[in-house]
Structures are given as C-alpha cells and as structure tokens.
Motif scaffolding. Structure first.
Motif, mmCIF file in Angstrom:
data_model
loop_
_atom_site.group_PDB
_atom_site.id
_atom_site.type_symbol
_atom_site.label_atom_id
_atom_site.label_comp_id
_atom_site.label_asym_id
_atom_site.label_seq_id
_atom_site.Cartn_x
_atom_site.Cartn_y
_atom_site.Cartn_z
ATOM 1 N N HIS A 49 0.602 -1.320 0.111
ATOM 2 C CA HIS A 49 -0.051 -0.241 0.382
ATOM 3 C C HIS A 49 0.822 1.014 -0.027
ATOM 4 N N LEU A 50 0.315 1.684 -1.372
ATOM 5 C CA LEU A 50 1.184 3.257 -1.438
ATOM 6 C C LEU A 50 0.512 4.367 -0.247
ATOM 7 N N GLU A 51 0.814 4.893 0.441
ATOM 8 C CA GLU A 51 -0.037 6.192 1.516
ATOM 9 C C GLU A 51 0.375 6.998 1.148
ATOM 10 N N THR A 52 -0.363 8.711 0.794
ATOM 11 C CA THR A 52 0.330 10.051 0.235
ATOM 12 C C THR A 52 -0.501 10.375 1.776
ATOM 13 N N LEU A 53 0.926 11.266 2.636
ATOM 14 C CA LEU A 53 0.975 12.073 3.789
ATOM 15 C C LEU A 53 0.356 13.197 2.793
ATOM 16 N N SER A 54 1.157 13.794 1.825
ATOM 17 C CA SER A 54 1.117 15.219 1.480
ATOM 18 C C SER A 54 0.795 14.903 -0.070
ATOM 19 N N CYS A 55 -0.105 16.239 -0.918
ATOM 20 C CA CYS A 55 -0.385 15.939 -1.872
ATOM 21 C C CYS A 55 -0.056 17.240 -2.306
ATOM 22 N N ILE A 56 0.333 17.988 -3.879
ATOM 23 C CA ILE A 56 0.796 19.564 -3.675
ATOM 24 C C ILE A 56 -1.184 19.322 -4.823
ATOM 25 N N HIS A 57 -1.647 19.246 -5.455
ATOM 26 C CA HIS A 57 -2.625 19.384 -5.831
ATOM 27 C C HIS A 57 -3.708 19.856 -4.665
ATOM 28 N N CYS A 58 -3.496 19.320 -3.671
ATOM 29 C CA CYS A 58 -4.519 19.330 -2.339
ATOM 30 C C CYS A 58 -3.855 20.830 -2.329
ATOM 31 N N GLY A 59 -3.317 21.607 -2.554
ATOM 32 C CA GLY A 59 -2.840 22.800 -1.490
ATOM 33 C C GLY A 59 -1.517 22.215 -0.573
ATOM 34 N N ASP A 60 -0.441 21.230 -0.474
ATOM 35 C CA ASP A 60 0.618 21.082 -0.026
ATOM 36 C C ASP A 60 1.385 21.614 -0.442
ATOM 37 N N THR A 61 2.514 21.771 -0.065
ATOM 38 C CA THR A 61 4.210 21.999 -0.520
ATOM 39 C C THR A 61 4.941 21.161 -1.694
ATOM 40 N N ALA A 62 4.587 19.720 -1.056
ATOM 41 C CA ALA A 62 5.065 18.831 -2.367
ATOM 42 C C ALA A 62 4.352 17.566 -1.722
ATOM 43 N N LYS A 63 4.890 16.508 -2.773
ATOM 44 C CA LYS A 63 3.692 14.871 -2.126
ATOM 45 C C LYS A 63 5.140 14.241 -1.820
ATOM 46 N N VAL A 64 4.373 13.652 -0.376
ATOM 47 C CA VAL A 64 5.180 12.971 -0.196
ATOM 48 C C VAL A 64 4.588 12.174 0.485
ATOM 49 N N SER A 65 4.461 10.107 0.017
ATOM 50 C CA SER A 65 4.505 9.353 0.314
ATOM 51 C C SER A 65 5.176 8.253 1.538
ATOM 52 N N VAL A 66 4.624 7.525 1.883
ATOM 53 C CA VAL A 66 4.719 6.070 2.602
ATOM 54 C C VAL A 66 4.479 5.048 2.451
#
Length: 236
Positions: free
Chosen positions: A42-59
């Motif tokens: 499972h690849l979990e998204t912690l933050s998302c640029i398209h959601c307004g976050d500065t960067a995309k970060v995954s776990v």
C-alpha cells in the motif's frame, strides 16, 4: 591519456556505459501479488501538491519479501547476518541465466541437463533460473500461485556444493510452497549462497550476462527490495 586529451568521443566506454542494460525488476504497486498471510502493498499519500501542500510525500507499506528482492541469511538462520551487511559485490558482475523446463520443482537432474548443454557450474558464479514461472505473464497482477516452480532441497544441496555466490529465481520464493521451502532456504543460506527472488525474465533468454543488483541497506532486516539490471556479456 592526460586530462586535456579526455573527451567522451575518445573514451567510448565512458560515453556508452549505460547502453544495452535491461531492467528485470518487477514494479512495486498497490496490492501486488504477495506471499499468503503477508500484508498487501500500500502506497499512502501524506501530502499532495494538488491538495494545496508544498510537496508530495508518500509512505510505502509492504513486506520486504515483495516483488524483486534479496533474502538475507537471518531470514531462516537465527545467527545469520541482516541485509544491511550483505556484500555489495555479490550482485555485481557476470551472471548465467539458465532455462529450466521443469515439470514441478527444480531437481538435480534439471541442473545437470543445463550443465551438459552449456558448461559446468563453478564456485563463485551467479546463476538465475528461468522456469515456466516466467511464461505466466505479469504474475504480480494474478492471485498467488502455490504451484510455482521452486528449487527443491536436493537441487539446493547441489547449488551449495558447487559453492555458487548467488542463486536467483523468477517467482516470490526460491523454495517450493508445499514441501521443502525452509530446507531449501537453509541449505542455500547456510552454504553462503545469496538468494534473489522475483526476477522478471519474461523477455530474457538463456545465456551469459552482466548484472547490477543491489539491496537497500536496511539495518536488521531479513530482506530488501532490489533493482536488478542485466546485459549480454561481451563475447570473449
């Protein structure tokens, strides 16, 4: 050659070092085929640029025995070393890829037949087996196949006796599912034979190759994902 004389055109090996390599690593993706009872990938998204976050970060959540990976001795040996201590040179250098058309598990006779049509296996060599597993397509999109072709304990004993440096297979485990899996692992790891599993050989033919195969340096882990590249060996 002096520094002033050096250019990419007069040093072709430097300019073409990347050419001819084939990636035989299976991709990692959501819910890929895994060993029964182990958690789904499972690849979990912690933050998302398209959601307004500065960067995309995954776990990434996955078993270290998913997809293309290398086993460490501590996978089946209580006193074995972990994957962070694997010698990097074990995955770098010449490798032989053998087509093994076995009906079930790989047997000593299968290895003898391969040696008879090519040449004897020698101590320190690397060997990857292309079995009927590779003809089943992208198996990572299919349910786990308990009838895959693994290396039987008797064949593992032959490999250990030959003192190979590394053995590879084209499914998730080097040993058969129903019988002999622990014995195969312990025979190989106890004989200082490193194991790689889940190699993508669908478009690879039997022959001599060069290999780059490195695990992650995960302290304490019993395995690691690998990225594995091969290219045909230069003619002697």
């Amino acid at each position: 050659m002096t520094l002033d004389q050096f250019t990419p055109t007069n040093y072709p090996r430097m300019s073409a070092w990347h050419e001819g390599w084939t990636d035989v690593t299976y991709p990692i993706f959501e819910n890929m085929t895994g060993w029964p009872g182990q958690p789904n990938t499972h690849l979990e998204t912690l933050s998302c640029i398209h959601c307004g976050d500065t960067a995309k970060v995954s776990v990434l959540h996955m078993s270290v025995h998913s997809g293309s990976h290398m086993d460490a001795p501590n996978h089946f040996m209580a006193e074995g070393i972990d994957i962070s201590r694997s010698p990097f040179e074990v995955g770098l250098g010449p490798v032989r890829i053998a087509r093994i058309d076995c009906a079930a598990e790989v047997t000593p006779q299968d290895l003898e037949d391969y040696e008879a049509r090519t040449r004897p296996l020698e101590a320190g060599e690397r060997l990857i087996l292309r079995t009927p597993n590779s003809d089943k397509g992208l198996w990572l999109q299919h349910p786990f196949d308990k009838d895959y072709h693994g290396i039987g304990p008797a064949a593992a004993a032959v490999i250990a006796k030959r003192k190979l440096a590394l053995i590879g297979v084209d499914y998730l485990s080097v040993g058969p599912f129903y019988e002999g899996n622990p014995q195969t692992h312990r025979t190989l790891l106890g004989g200082d034979v490193w194991i790689i599993e889940g190699v993508d050989l669908r478009r690879v033919t039997e022959g001599d190759y060069e290999m780059i195969c490195l695990p992650l340096k995960i302290v304490g882990s019993d395995a690691s994902p690998i990225r594995i590249l091969i290219r045909p060996a230069a003619a002697q």
